[in-house]
Design a protein around this motif. Structure first.
Motif, PDB file in Angstrom:
ATOM      1  N   ILE A   6     -60.750 122.592  20.014  1.00  0.00           N
ATOM      2  CA  ILE A   6     -61.064 121.226  19.586  1.00  0.00           C
ATOM      3  C   ILE A   6     -61.602 121.296  18.166  1.00  0.00           C
ATOM      4  O   ILE A   6     -62.544 122.041  17.891  1.00  0.00           O
ATOM      5  N   HIS A   7     -60.998 120.547  17.275  1.00  0.00           N
ATOM      6  CA  HIS A   7     -61.452 120.542  15.884  1.00  0.00           C
ATOM      7  C   HIS A   7     -61.790 119.116  15.469  1.00  0.00           C
ATOM      8  O   HIS A   7     -60.962 118.208  15.597  1.00  0.00           O
ATOM      9  N   CYS A   8     -63.001 118.928  14.986  1.00  0.00           N
ATOM     10  CA  CYS A   8     -63.432 117.651  14.426  1.00  0.00           C
ATOM     11  C   CYS A   8     -63.642 117.848  12.932  1.00  0.00           C
ATOM     12  O   CYS A   8     -64.367 118.759  12.522  1.00  0.00           O
ATOM     13  N   GLY A   9     -63.001 117.023  12.130  1.00  0.00           N
ATOM     14  CA  GLY A   9     -63.106 117.243  10.699  1.00  0.00           C
ATOM     15  C   GLY A   9     -62.854 116.006   9.866  1.00  0.00           C
ATOM     16  O   GLY A   9     -62.283 115.005  10.322  1.00  0.00           O
ATOM     17  N   LEU A  10     -63.305 116.098   8.618  1.00  0.00           N
ATOM     18  CA  LEU A  10     -63.080 115.049   7.631  1.00  0.00           C
ATOM     19  C   LEU A  10     -61.597 114.972   7.311  1.00  0.00           C
ATOM     20  O   LEU A  10     -60.918 115.994   7.196  1.00  0.00           O
TER      21      LEU A  10
END
Length: 205
Positions: A6-10
């Motif tokens: 899971i990747h959360c990013g701008l």
């Protein structure tokens, strides 16, 4: 290769279609023998002017996109030559995921080999993301590879397709070499048996 779960990013946007690999990483930077250090040359002809100063009109040079790890763009991203350096420059710059309407086949295949997740979404969903980035400073996306879902804090939930084998490799951080090494015992046994057969064959002569 780092696993992708899971990747959360701008999010940074590149509102252009048919971005080819020579635009992603110009040919003069392909002489490097390492797989690292290409990030500083990403989109070089667009990021810099003729005096090699940052071009303030180029999207990725905007201060609000500094530190972005998800790139959202339009159709046919990564067309042109088959250079793997295009993917290396994106990952070295800090991107973990590129979302587009479509990708060139070779670029798409190369992405998985270096831990970059290419996601195909329909144009109407992409437009929603572009609009959110324009209206909401610091806009972020969450990419859940296991659930094959792209979401935000404002109601966006977009599913995407991915080949099961490629998904498995990304989830477990396996590139082609690491995938092969998981079978090292079988490979060693095969080589030992092959060596014995060659010895026996020579002995019979």
């Amino acid at each position: 290769m780092n696993p992708f779960t899971i990747h959360c990013g701008l999010v940074a946007t590149l509102d252009r279609s048919n971005v080819d690999t020579d635009q992603i990483i110009p040919k003069q930077f392909l002489k490097r023998i390492q797989r690292t250090g290409f990030g500083e040359f990403l989109f070089f002809d667009w990021r810099f002017d003729s005096k090699k100063q940052l071009n303030p009109t180029f999207e990725l040079n905007k201060s609000e996109f500094r530190g972005a790890s998800i790139l959202v763009t339009r159709r046919n991203f990564g067309s042109g030559s088959s250079r793997e350096h295009a993917v290396w420059s994106l990952t070295d710059y800090g991107f973990r995921c590129v979302i587009a309407e479509s990708f060139a086949d070779i670029f798409y295949n190369n992405s998985f080999k270096s831990g970059l997740l290419p996601i195909v979404l329909p144009p109407e969903t992409l437009q929603k993301i572009f609009d959110s980035v324009a209206r909401k400073p610091g806009y972020q996306l969450a990419v859940d590879l296991d659930r094959q879902l792209v979401s935000d804090d404002f109601g966006l939930n977009a599913s995407f397709k991915i080949d099961p084998h490629r998904k498995h490799c990304l989830l477990h951080g396996l590139d082609d070499i690491e995938l092969t090494l998981k079978h090292v015992d079988k490979i060693t046994l095969f080589e030992q048996r092959r060596g014995l057969k060659q010895i026996n064959s020579v002995g019979c002569e």
